[in-house]
Scaffold this motif. Structure first.
Motif, PDB file in Angstrom:
ATOM      1  N   LEU A  46       0.836  -1.206   0.000  1.00 32.57           N
ATOM      2  CA  LEU A  46       0.000   0.000   0.000  1.00 32.57           C
ATOM      3  C   LEU A  46       0.869   1.254   0.000  1.00 32.57           C
ATOM      4  O   LEU A  46       0.589   2.210  -0.724  1.00 32.57           O
ATOM      5  CB  LEU A  46      -0.956  -0.014   1.197  1.00 32.57           C
ATOM      6  CG  LEU A  46      -2.096  -1.036   1.083  1.00 32.57           C
ATOM      7  CD1 LEU A  46      -2.908  -1.094   2.368  1.00 32.57           C
ATOM      8  CD2 LEU A  46      -3.004  -0.696  -0.103  1.00 32.57           C
ATOM      9  N   SER A  49      -2.469  13.259  -1.372  1.00 32.48           N
ATOM     10  CA  SER A  49      -1.826  12.836  -2.621  1.00 32.48           C
ATOM     11  C   SER A  49      -0.329  13.120  -2.576  1.00 32.48           C
ATOM     12  O   SER A  49       0.489  12.295  -2.987  1.00 32.48           O
ATOM     13  CB  SER A  49      -2.409  13.596  -3.818  1.00 32.48           C
ATOM     14  OG  SER A  49      -3.733  13.234  -4.027  1.00 32.48           O
ATOM     15  N   ARG A  50       0.023  14.304  -2.094  1.00 38.88           N
ATOM     16  CA  ARG A  50       1.447  14.646  -2.001  1.00 38.88           C
ATOM     17  C   ARG A  50       2.166  13.702  -1.047  1.00 38.88           C
ATOM     18  O   ARG A  50       3.303  13.297  -1.273  1.00 38.88           O
ATOM     19  CB  ARG A  50       1.609  16.082  -1.491  1.00 38.88           C
ATOM     20  CG  ARG A  50       1.187  17.119  -2.509  1.00 38.88           C
ATOM     21  CD  ARG A  50       1.245  18.514  -1.908  1.00 38.88           C
ATOM     22  NE  ARG A  50       0.724  19.495  -2.833  1.00 38.88           N
ATOM     23  CZ  ARG A  50       1.450  20.108  -3.761  1.00 38.88           C
ATOM     24  NH1 ARG A  50       2.735  19.837  -3.878  1.00 38.88           N
ATOM     25  NH2 ARG A  50       0.893  20.985  -4.570  1.00 38.88           N
ATOM     26  N   ARG A  69       3.810   1.529  -1.239  1.00 35.32           N
ATOM     27  CA  ARG A  69       4.470   1.622  -2.543  1.00 35.32           C
ATOM     28  C   ARG A  69       3.537   2.158  -3.624  1.00 35.32           C
ATOM     29  O   ARG A  69       3.981   2.760  -4.602  1.00 35.32           O
ATOM     30  CB  ARG A  69       4.963   0.239  -3.006  1.00 35.32           C
ATOM     31  CG  ARG A  69       6.336  -0.172  -2.555  1.00 35.32           C
ATOM     32  CD  ARG A  69       7.460   0.651  -3.131  1.00 35.32           C
ATOM     33  NE  ARG A  69       7.669   0.542  -4.566  1.00 35.32           N
ATOM     34  CZ  ARG A  69       8.513  -0.293  -5.143  1.00 35.32           C
ATOM     35  NH1 ARG A  69       9.219  -1.127  -4.406  1.00 35.32           N
ATOM     36  NH2 ARG A  69       8.672  -0.309  -6.442  1.00 35.32           N
ATOM     37  N   TYR A  70       2.226   1.901  -3.481  1.00 31.92           N
ATOM     38  CA  TYR A  70       1.343   2.188  -4.615  1.00 31.92           C
ATOM     39  C   TYR A  70       0.153   3.095  -4.337  1.00 31.92           C
ATOM     40  O   TYR A  70      -0.450   3.596  -5.276  1.00 31.92           O
ATOM     41  CB  TYR A  70       0.869   0.876  -5.243  1.00 31.92           C
ATOM     42  CG  TYR A  70       1.976   0.202  -5.994  1.00 31.92           C
ATOM     43  CD1 TYR A  70       2.383   0.695  -7.231  1.00 31.92           C
ATOM     44  CD2 TYR A  70       2.659  -0.890  -5.468  1.00 31.92           C
ATOM     45  CE1 TYR A  70       3.426   0.106  -7.918  1.00 31.92           C
ATOM     46  CE2 TYR A  70       3.711  -1.487  -6.150  1.00 31.92           C
ATOM     47  CZ  TYR A  70       4.087  -0.979  -7.385  1.00 31.92           C
ATOM     48  OH  TYR A  70       5.121  -1.555  -8.063  1.00 31.92           O
ATOM     49  N   ALA A  71      -0.223   3.317  -3.082  1.00 30.20           N
ATOM     50  CA  ALA A  71      -1.387   4.167  -2.820  1.00 30.20           C
ATOM     51  C   ALA A  71      -1.156   5.561  -3.392  1.00 30.20           C
ATOM     52  O   ALA A  71      -0.015   6.028  -3.481  1.00 30.20           O
ATOM     53  CB  ALA A  71      -1.670   4.238  -1.329  1.00 30.20           C
ATOM     54  N   ARG A  72      -2.226   6.215  -3.782  1.00 26.77           N
ATOM     55  CA  ARG A  72      -2.138   7.562  -4.354  1.00 26.77           C
ATOM     56  C   ARG A  72      -2.669   8.619  -3.406  1.00 26.77           C
ATOM     57  O   ARG A  72      -2.650   9.807  -3.723  1.00 26.77           O
ATOM     58  CB  ARG A  72      -2.919   7.593  -5.666  1.00 26.77           C
ATOM     59  CG  ARG A  72      -2.059   7.558  -6.912  1.00 26.77           C
ATOM     60  CD  ARG A  72      -1.042   6.473  -6.910  1.00 26.77           C
ATOM     61  NE  ARG A  72      -0.229   6.472  -8.135  1.00 26.77           N
ATOM     62  CZ  ARG A  72       0.745   5.642  -8.379  1.00 26.77           C
ATOM     63  NH1 ARG A  72       1.080   4.724  -7.494  1.00 26.77           N
ATOM     64  NH2 ARG A  72       1.441   5.707  -9.505  1.00 26.77           N
ATOM     65  N   ALA A  73      -3.185   8.216  -2.258  1.00 28.70           N
ATOM     66  CA  ALA A  73      -3.627   9.177  -1.245  1.00 28.70           C
ATOM     67  C   ALA A  73      -3.482   8.500   0.107  1.00 28.70           C
ATOM     68  O   ALA A  73      -3.933   7.378   0.304  1.00 28.70           O
ATOM     69  CB  ALA A  73      -5.078   9.588  -1.486  1.00 28.70           C
ATOM     70  N   LEU A  74      -2.804   9.180   1.027  1.00 26.74           N
ATOM     71  CA  LEU A  74      -2.556   8.583   2.347  1.00 26.74           C
ATOM     72  C   LEU A  74      -2.718   9.652   3.421  1.00 26.74           C
ATOM     73  O   LEU A  74      -2.135  10.734   3.323  1.00 26.74           O
ATOM     74  CB  LEU A  74      -1.127   8.032   2.408  1.00 26.74           C
ATOM     75  CG  LEU A  74      -0.808   6.753   1.631  1.00 26.74           C
ATOM     76  CD1 LEU A  74       0.704   6.563   1.520  1.00 26.74           C
ATOM     77  CD2 LEU A  74      -1.446   5.535   2.299  1.00 26.74           C
TER      78      LEU A  74
END
Lengths: 372, 372
Positions: free
Chosen positions: B279, B342-343, B281-286
């Motif tokens: 997650l 996202s950033r 490595r690949y999530a786009r929003a955290l």
């Protein structure tokens, strides 16, 4: 264990995603139901009847140009796991294969397979003749089935009534005996919650939907089998034309739903898609249902151009080979093996790693840099 | 915006994980509370008092060998985001920095920082002198603080009572005025649900725990700040010795919990750890909280040898730089910016990608092959 690699293209040639619209539509299947005249229907016949029917079909098939090299499998002589594999590959129906270990297939139940073609013998009808093509290709699949049906019909006396058409065990198949279905991926409609309305609409125009494993099965991974409901009162051409038009509409709705998602929630969508990819790349235990749902996310990502690290062939292949029976058979373990979710995760991981390596090599070194 | 890179090692030298046991213990902090004689305590003094105190401290600090090149920041002159950054970096307490935009720091509230050393001026006490060392190193951190305290004490008249010791604004700090704390990662005890018992036990031996942001903050990512509760009636050596022994015990319990997990649920553990990595490595929003929890999983994976693709320095760095203030400041956007998750995800992703590239290059090409 049976060796399906002996079937040319393993009965799953559609995996190559070579057909039209094959990102959204996995496959198009056309089948006709046929029965031999002067033999009782399956529900009323004996083992001897069925073995005679099988003998006739095998003989006729060997004389055709499309099934002349077909492998055939006797369901009543296979281990449960092999029956499950044939069921998972959509070469045999649940009724024919009895994939549950506690059930026993009827004597004479069999499958013939070669390339796109398959014939189930002694299913609900004596013969179910099918062709499966990649992508959205009703015309291609129909032409293939029609040719095979014609070759078989020259050698076998099919039960036919001048008014009703081909006679079948279940009245819903009477007439052309033709059912066409597409296996379509509709994550956009599911995410926007438009799917209910679309499915209701299908019903009103004579189409029906089923889940991943066909009749009576649940929808998983947002994959729907759409097919015509009746086979009576229309020509084959009319049926296919109607189905084609409706499926095109559904594909349009799905495209619209995806456009809405990209416009209104691009970051949510992107995050969803890449999280699915990340879990598939790294999870160490995966149920088949979770794999289906995550592959659905990745497929959506490929469809809308967010993900380019994985090809459609590999995605299709995972859908088939991550199924419980395929996985257990390939690993040489029992269906109940508690290590199956680990093996599934390892298989998925290796596949996606290779895809990433392949696409990375194709792209060359990454010139990007920078930090926060 | 303030430039923390001007502080030698940014006040976060502990990130390099060079200290003992630094996979489980992020840092050891020792601080003493000091007040200037003949000046009212902070709660009762005026702006003028505090500015005079600050002036004296800055003068004294410039004459020491450890703070001679210190940067100092006046909290009452900083933007909220800069105050938040200093708070997130644990250089300034919540009381001193008032990281919430609607609050205002008191006049004269300031921080001095250089290498491991920091001094808060006009906090609850006139001075809070601290040293933060990587890993589990009470002796190192204490020696550093003691040296700085001694240098400052030669130049400033600290309020001291022959019977009670150093006088402080809050009675819990009277005596040595020393508080030692370790920031420790206890995912094993949380997963095995042993943590409640361990924390209760701490209380009984005079230790207390706090969350990631210190007093009154919640525990996130399974990171606990363990520290001594009282500072009276024991020598500094006794306090540190006691804390050291107890923390060693807690570390032992955590190791046992990890061993139990590896013995009883190795696949669940492995899956959990790698899913967290996938997650990240690949999530786009955290969100920051999710990052903390996922980093906790990855850190556990590194700790038990499951993951080798990421170094402890990078994991530590993410803990600091993925915080809302650090991220907003580095990106030049407002705290309320909706693009922050996202950033954050992009920053985490780039960091882990680089780590993977680095470790892959170190390993050379993967000789493995095979499929299901």
């Amino acid at each position: 264990m049976i060796d399906l690699s002996l079937i040319r293209d393993g009965g799953i040639g559609w995996l190559d995603a070579s057909g039209p619209e094959s990102t959204m539509v996995l496959s198009t299947r056309v089948r006709v139901a046929r029965n031999l005249a002067d033999h009782p229907f399956t529900g009323r016949n004996t083992s001897d009847d069925r073995l005679r029917i099988l003998g006739s079909v095998l003989q006729a098939a060997s004389e055709t140009s499309t099934l002349n090299e077909a492998l055939h499998f006797r369901m009543d002589r296979l281990d449960p796991i092999d029956r499950l594999v044939l069921f998972e590959r959509h070469l045999a129906s649940r009724e024919l294969s009895c994939p549950e270990p506690e059930r026993t297939p009827r004597v004479g139940a069999a499958v013939l397979a070669q390339d796109h073609y398959g014939v189930m013998v002694n299913e609900e009808d004596h013969l179910r003749v099918q062709a499966v093509f990649s992508g959205f290709d009703p015309a291609g699949a129909h032409a293939a089935v029609a040719a095979l049906d014609s070759e078989l019909g020259q050698r076998l006396a099919f039960a036919f009534h001048p008014e009703f058409g081909y006679l079948t065990a279940c009245p819903t198949n009477v007439g052309t005996g033709l059912r066409a279905s597409v296996l379509i991926h509709l994550p956009g409609l599911v995410l926007t919650k438009e799917i209910t309305r679309v499915l209701q609409g299908l019903n009103q125009v004579g189409l029906t939907y089923r889940g991943w494993y066909g009749e009576g099965s649940e929808v998983i991974g947002n994959f729907f089998q759409l097919s015509n409901q009746t086979t009576l009162g229309q020509t084959e051409a009319e049926l296919l034309d109607h189905l084609g038009k409706i499926v095109r509409k559904v594909m349009g709705y799905e495209e619209e739903a995806r456009a809405v998602l990209r416009r209104d929630a691009p970051h949510v969508l992107e995050d969803k898609v890449w999280r699915a990819y990340g879990l598939l790349r790294y999870a160490r235990a995966l149920s088949f249902e979770e794999v289906m749902n995550l592959l659905s996310g990745v497929r959506l990502g490929v469809g809308i151009g967010l993900i380019s690290d994985v090809g459609m062939y590999s995605l299709n292949r995972l859908l088939v080979f991550a199924q419980p029976g395929h996985l257990a058979a390939a690993s040489g373990v029992a269906m109940e093996d508690p290590g199956l979710p680990s093996r599934r995760a390892a298989f998925v991981r290796r596949t996606l790693e290779r895809e990433a390596d392949r696409t990375e090599r194709a792209r060359g070194p990454d010139p990007e840099g920078g930090d926060v």
